[in-house]
Design a protein around this motif. Sequence first.
Motif, short mmCIF file in Angstrom:
data_model
loop_
_atom_site.label_atom_id
_atom_site.label_comp_id
_atom_site.label_asym_id
_atom_site.label_seq_id
_atom_site.Cartn_x
_atom_site.Cartn_y
_atom_site.Cartn_z
N ARG A 106 8.49 89.61 13.14
CA ARG A 106 8.64 88.91 11.90
C ARG A 106 7.96 89.48 10.81
NH1 ARG A 106 7.74 82.56 14.13
NH2 ARG A 106 9.50 82.61 15.61
N GLY B 117 5.03 88.30 8.29
CA GLY B 117 4.62 87.91 9.03
C GLY B 117 5.12 86.39 9.63
N ASP B 118 4.42 85.91 10.69
CA ASP B 118 5.10 84.60 11.18
C ASP B 118 5.16 83.65 10.05
OD1 ASP B 118 5.04 85.84 13.54
OD2 ASP B 118 3.16 84.96 14.31
N LYS B 119 4.00 83.69 9.20
CA LYS B 119 4.10 82.54 8.13
C LYS B 119 5.36 82.45 7.35
CE LYS B 119 1.89 81.42 3.72
NZ LYS B 119 0.48 81.99 2.86
N TRP B 120 6.16 83.64 7.10
CA TRP B 120 7.19 83.79 6.17
C TRP B 120 8.56 83.68 6.88
CZ3 TRP B 120 5.96 82.94 1.51
CH2 TRP B 120 4.50 83.38 0.97
N GLN C 119 11.45 83.15 10.22
CA GLN C 119 11.82 82.53 11.82
C GLN C 119 12.57 83.47 12.29
OE1 GLN C 119 13.81 78.71 11.20
NE2 GLN C 119 11.55 77.72 10.82
N GLN D 284 15.62 77.10 7.33
CA GLN D 284 15.09 78.23 6.45
C GLN D 284 16.22 79.37 6.52
OE1 GLN D 284 10.77 79.01 6.86
NE2 GLN D 284 11.26 81.16 7.16
N ARG E 236 14.03 85.91 0.98
CA ARG E 236 12.47 85.98 0.60
C ARG E 236 12.45 87.29 0.04
NH1 ARG E 236 9.52 81.52 4.07
NH2 ARG E 236 9.28 80.83 1.77
N HIS F 197 4.29 87.12 -2.34
CA HIS F 197 5.57 86.50 -2.31
C HIS F 197 5.94 86.28 -3.67
CE1 HIS F 197 7.84 82.69 -1.80
NE2 HIS F 197 8.76 83.45 -1.46
#
Length: 371
Positions: free
Chosen positions: A154, A171-174, A176, A202, A206, A215
């Motif tokens: 990710r 990363g995982d935060k951003w 799926q 989602q 991004r 971001h």
Amino acid sequence: MPMNPSSVFATARRAAGAALLAVLAGCAAVSEAPAPRAPVLVFPPPPDEPRFVFERAIYSSADVVPDEAGANLRRLVTGERRTGEALVKPYAIAVFQGRIYVSDTVARYVRVFDVPAGRYFRIGDEDGQGGLIKPIGLDVDAAGNLYVADITQRAILVYGPDGKFLRKLGGDKWFQRLSSVTVDPEGRRVYAVDIGGVSSDQHMVRVFDAVSGAHVMDIGKRGSGPGEFNLPRDLAIGRDGRLYVVDGGNFRVVVFDREGRYLQSFGSVGKQYGQFARPKEIAVDRDGNVYVVDTAFGNFQIFNPDGELLLFVGDRAERDAPARYMLPSGIAVDEDGRVYVVDQWFRKIEVYRPAALKAEDGFLGRAAKKP
């Protein structure tokens, strides 16, 4: 001149079949007479003016790396066959000055076919931060830096022109289900497509600062309305900074300006020319024309910047041949206008040259002229 789309497929099949028969005939017996030259595949076929010529296919490193001196004679004596490192499950493709990058999701690294240098190597097969797990989307900026979307991590991994790992974004935060990455030519902004999923909202693009990883903004949301997505797949940047996004679940291409404001969309679900069944990746040439691979159709379609169909190339087939595809996935257009198409099933890369470009011109042509 108006083109008859049906004639493109029919002529391509006839030409490919003639080429195959010529090859088989040459294998069946040795003749002192020179072998007949295989017909040249052009698109669209006569009587229309050709726009593209099928140029070559790449299956392994042996198709790019020069043969050793005396190797042909040795194989003639010993009966051995020339081998190379073959594609396993290629997906996406990016090209920079004749250097071809292909993500291989099973091999778990990016294969690099440096045609001008006659060299082959890998990126991301190391341990540590620069190692790849499941590389999917690819892009290259104007400085030759490679951006790789890793769906398992990710994250987007960035490598220098020498293949050295530089940094990681996201990363995982951003994400799926990160499906692709596109960087603007200046290397300032990175556009990452999150395909989301059936149970996720989602579905968006991004946008990040390419250097700091900060971001910047998001584009789109899940839906079927203007500027919305259902399972977006890929993004390409066109003239004036226009953003073209493959909206797979809505069977269309959605167009935004450089700031993410919705402009228009084109395409719909169907079997007619200009429609889509399973669109995957997208590319834009220097004239702003848009190229979309459709896995179900087994072809790529070419549109003008406003979404009007110009031409399509390829046909779905169960047997490999030029312009024949079973699972086409990736597409790229280089600086010279050559088009590169990846097929996962036949494990190949095919290259098409603009009809107005001589075989010896451009980055691939210069490599061909080397002694």
